[in-house]
Design an enzyme around this catalytic site. Structure first.
Site, PDB file in Angstrom:
ATOM      1  N   SER A   5       0.834  -1.195   0.000  1.00  0.00           N
ATOM      2  CA  SER A   5       0.000   0.000   0.000  1.00  0.00           C
ATOM      3  C   SER A   5       0.869   1.245   0.000  1.00  0.00           C
ATOM      4  O   SER A   5       1.616   1.507   0.945  1.00  0.00           O
ATOM      5  CB  SER A   5      -0.911   0.026   1.229  1.00  0.00           C
ATOM      6  OG  SER A   5      -1.601   1.257   1.290  1.00  0.00           O
ATOM      7  N   HIS A  28      -1.059  -1.218  -4.392  1.00  0.00           N
ATOM      8  CA  HIS A  28      -2.336  -0.758  -3.847  1.00  0.00           C
ATOM      9  C   HIS A  28      -2.296   0.749  -3.617  1.00  0.00           C
ATOM     10  O   HIS A  28      -1.406   1.258  -2.920  1.00  0.00           O
ATOM     11  CB  HIS A  28      -2.606  -1.486  -2.528  1.00  0.00           C
ATOM     12  CG  HIS A  28      -3.987  -1.284  -1.984  1.00  0.00           C
ATOM     13  ND1 HIS A  28      -5.079  -2.002  -2.422  1.00  0.00           N
ATOM     14  CD2 HIS A  28      -4.450  -0.443  -1.027  1.00  0.00           C
ATOM     15  CE1 HIS A  28      -6.156  -1.622  -1.752  1.00  0.00           C
ATOM     16  NE2 HIS A  28      -5.800  -0.672  -0.911  1.00  0.00           N
ATOM     17  N   ASP A  30      -4.616   3.950  -2.325  1.00  0.00           N
ATOM     18  CA  ASP A  30      -5.819   4.362  -1.614  1.00  0.00           C
ATOM     19  C   ASP A  30      -6.209   5.786  -2.004  1.00  0.00           C
ATOM     20  O   ASP A  30      -5.449   6.726  -1.792  1.00  0.00           O
ATOM     21  CB  ASP A  30      -5.595   4.311  -0.101  1.00  0.00           C
ATOM     22  CG  ASP A  30      -5.532   2.887   0.425  1.00  0.00           C
ATOM     23  OD1 ASP A  30      -6.414   2.097   0.081  1.00  0.00           O
ATOM     24  OD2 ASP A  30      -4.587   2.568   1.170  1.00  0.00           O
ATOM     25  N   MET A  32      -8.778   8.650  -1.157  1.00  0.00           N
ATOM     26  CA  MET A  32      -9.710   9.064  -0.094  1.00  0.00           C
ATOM     27  C   MET A  32     -10.118  10.510  -0.322  1.00  0.00           C
ATOM     28  O   MET A  32      -9.291  11.350  -0.682  1.00  0.00           O
ATOM     29  CB  MET A  32      -9.051   8.938   1.282  1.00  0.00           C
ATOM     30  CG  MET A  32      -8.452   7.580   1.580  1.00  0.00           C
ATOM     31  SD  MET A  32      -7.779   7.523   3.265  1.00  0.00           S
ATOM     32  CE  MET A  32      -6.781   6.038   3.177  1.00  0.00           C
ATOM     33  N   HIS A  61      -8.121   1.560  -4.707  1.00  0.00           N
ATOM     34  CA  HIS A  61      -9.161   1.382  -3.698  1.00  0.00           C
ATOM     35  C   HIS A  61      -9.800   2.743  -3.455  1.00  0.00           C
ATOM     36  O   HIS A  61      -9.204   3.631  -2.836  1.00  0.00           O
ATOM     37  CB  HIS A  61      -8.529   0.829  -2.418  1.00  0.00           C
ATOM     38  CG  HIS A  61      -9.495   0.645  -1.301  1.00  0.00           C
ATOM     39  ND1 HIS A  61      -9.078   0.411  -0.002  1.00  0.00           N
ATOM     40  CD2 HIS A  61     -10.855   0.653  -1.253  1.00  0.00           C
ATOM     41  CE1 HIS A  61     -10.138   0.282   0.781  1.00  0.00           C
ATOM     42  NE2 HIS A  61     -11.216   0.434   0.042  1.00  0.00           N
ATOM     43  N   MET A  63     -12.017   4.991  -1.630  1.00  0.00           N
ATOM     44  CA  MET A  63     -12.749   5.255  -0.392  1.00  0.00           C
ATOM     45  C   MET A  63     -13.377   6.638  -0.524  1.00  0.00           C
ATOM     46  O   MET A  63     -12.947   7.604   0.109  1.00  0.00           O
ATOM     47  CB  MET A  63     -11.816   5.157   0.805  1.00  0.00           C
ATOM     48  CG  MET A  63     -11.361   3.746   1.087  1.00  0.00           C
ATOM     49  SD  MET A  63     -10.202   3.609   2.472  1.00  0.00           S
ATOM     50  CE  MET A  63      -8.658   3.550   1.581  1.00  0.00           C
ATOM     51  N   MET A 132     -12.180  -5.173   4.503  1.00  0.00           N
ATOM     52  CA  MET A 132     -11.393  -4.250   5.321  1.00  0.00           C
ATOM     53  C   MET A 132     -11.212  -4.839   6.719  1.00  0.00           C
ATOM     54  O   MET A 132     -12.190  -5.200   7.378  1.00  0.00           O
ATOM     55  CB  MET A 132     -12.082  -2.890   5.417  1.00  0.00           C
ATOM     56  CG  MET A 132     -12.118  -2.110   4.115  1.00  0.00           C
ATOM     57  SD  MET A 132     -10.465  -1.777   3.453  1.00  0.00           S
ATOM     58  CE  MET A 132      -9.756  -0.777   4.784  1.00  0.00           C
ATOM     59  N   ASP A 170      -7.326  -5.888   3.638  1.00  0.00           N
ATOM     60  CA  ASP A 170      -6.591  -4.635   3.764  1.00  0.00           C
ATOM     61  C   ASP A 170      -6.737  -4.102   5.189  1.00  0.00           C
ATOM     62  O   ASP A 170      -7.850  -3.850   5.647  1.00  0.00           O
ATOM     63  CB  ASP A 170      -7.160  -3.617   2.764  1.00  0.00           C
ATOM     64  CG  ASP A 170      -6.437  -2.280   2.793  1.00  0.00           C
ATOM     65  OD1 ASP A 170      -5.433  -2.146   3.509  1.00  0.00           O
ATOM     66  OD2 ASP A 170      -6.883  -1.367   2.076  1.00  0.00           O
TER      67      ASP A 170
END
Length: 220
Positions: A5, A28, A30, A32, A61, A63, A132, A170
């Site tokens: 990540s 990975h 993220d 957000m 991913h 979010m 998660m 994750d």
């Protein structure tokens, strides 16, 4: 599969961070928005820059609120896998089809307190289930072992041929937790601090992969 990540990397050196984990299966990333989760990270322009700097398949991913509006851009940019949250998607079936039509795999994520059962039928439209194991929003949190019950349920359905998803996890994955996650049936492990906090990220990936392989062999 190990997916480092990049949330745990130095954001001022993302190209170097991608280069440091060449042995990874996925990278990975993220995304957000500060609304769906109480943190703000990066968006599509930065993801495009990461995609241009690495050959590792990028696992996005999202979010974010309103993934039905924004997810397609990540697929069109060249992400290998684009994961949206079940709690945020308005039309998850259409969204999965749109992501796939744009050339990416489609992933569905559920938070620790979100039950698995209501989404089983939806998962026939998806390629990845991301469970998660921490509350989404921040890296470095403690692993929540209770989520492994969802992993076990998903694994049974996959093994029975009722689902074809990759089971991904994750949150809080490290040398102390990866074995129990592997035994529960995880296919792909997202690891942040355990990789980027190591002196040699590439060696950390191999060590985690070896632990997962041994535990998977014991469980199956």
């Amino acid at each position: 599969m190990i997916a480092p990540s990049i949330l745990a990397a130095d954001f001022a050196r993302l190209a170097e961070a991608a280069d440091a984990v060449k042995g990874a299966d996925w990278l990975h990333v993220d995304v957000m928005d500060g609304h769906f989760v109480p943190n703000l990270t990066l968006g599509l322009p930065v993801v495009k820059a990461i995609l241009a700097s690495t050959d590792i398949p990028v696992d996005c991913h999202l979010m974010i609120d309103d993934p039905d509006r924004w997810a397609l851009g990540y697929a069109e940019a060249g992400a290998h896998n684009v994961t949206v949250h079940a709690e945020a998607a308005a039309d998850p079936v259409k969204l999965a089809h749109d992501i796939r039509a744009a050339g990416a795999k489609a992933g569905l994520s559920i938070k620790p307190r979100t039950p698995f059962e209501p989404y089983v039928e939806l998962l026939s439209h998806y390629d990845t289930l991301l469970v998660m194991s921490v509350e989404p929003g921040f890296g470095g949190q403690e692993f929540i072992p209770e989520v492994l019950d969802k992993v076990r349920k998903a694994r049974r359905l996959v093994d029975a041929g009722e689902l074809t998803v990759i089971v991904e996890i994750d949150g809080g994955i490290n040398s102390d937790t990866i074995e129990q996650a592997a035994e529960a049936g995880v296919d792909c492990f997202v690891a942040g601090s355990a990789v980027y906090g190591a002196a040699d990220p590439a060696k950390a990936i191999e060590a985690l992969r070896d632990q997962a392989r041994v535990s998977t062999g014991k469980a199956r």
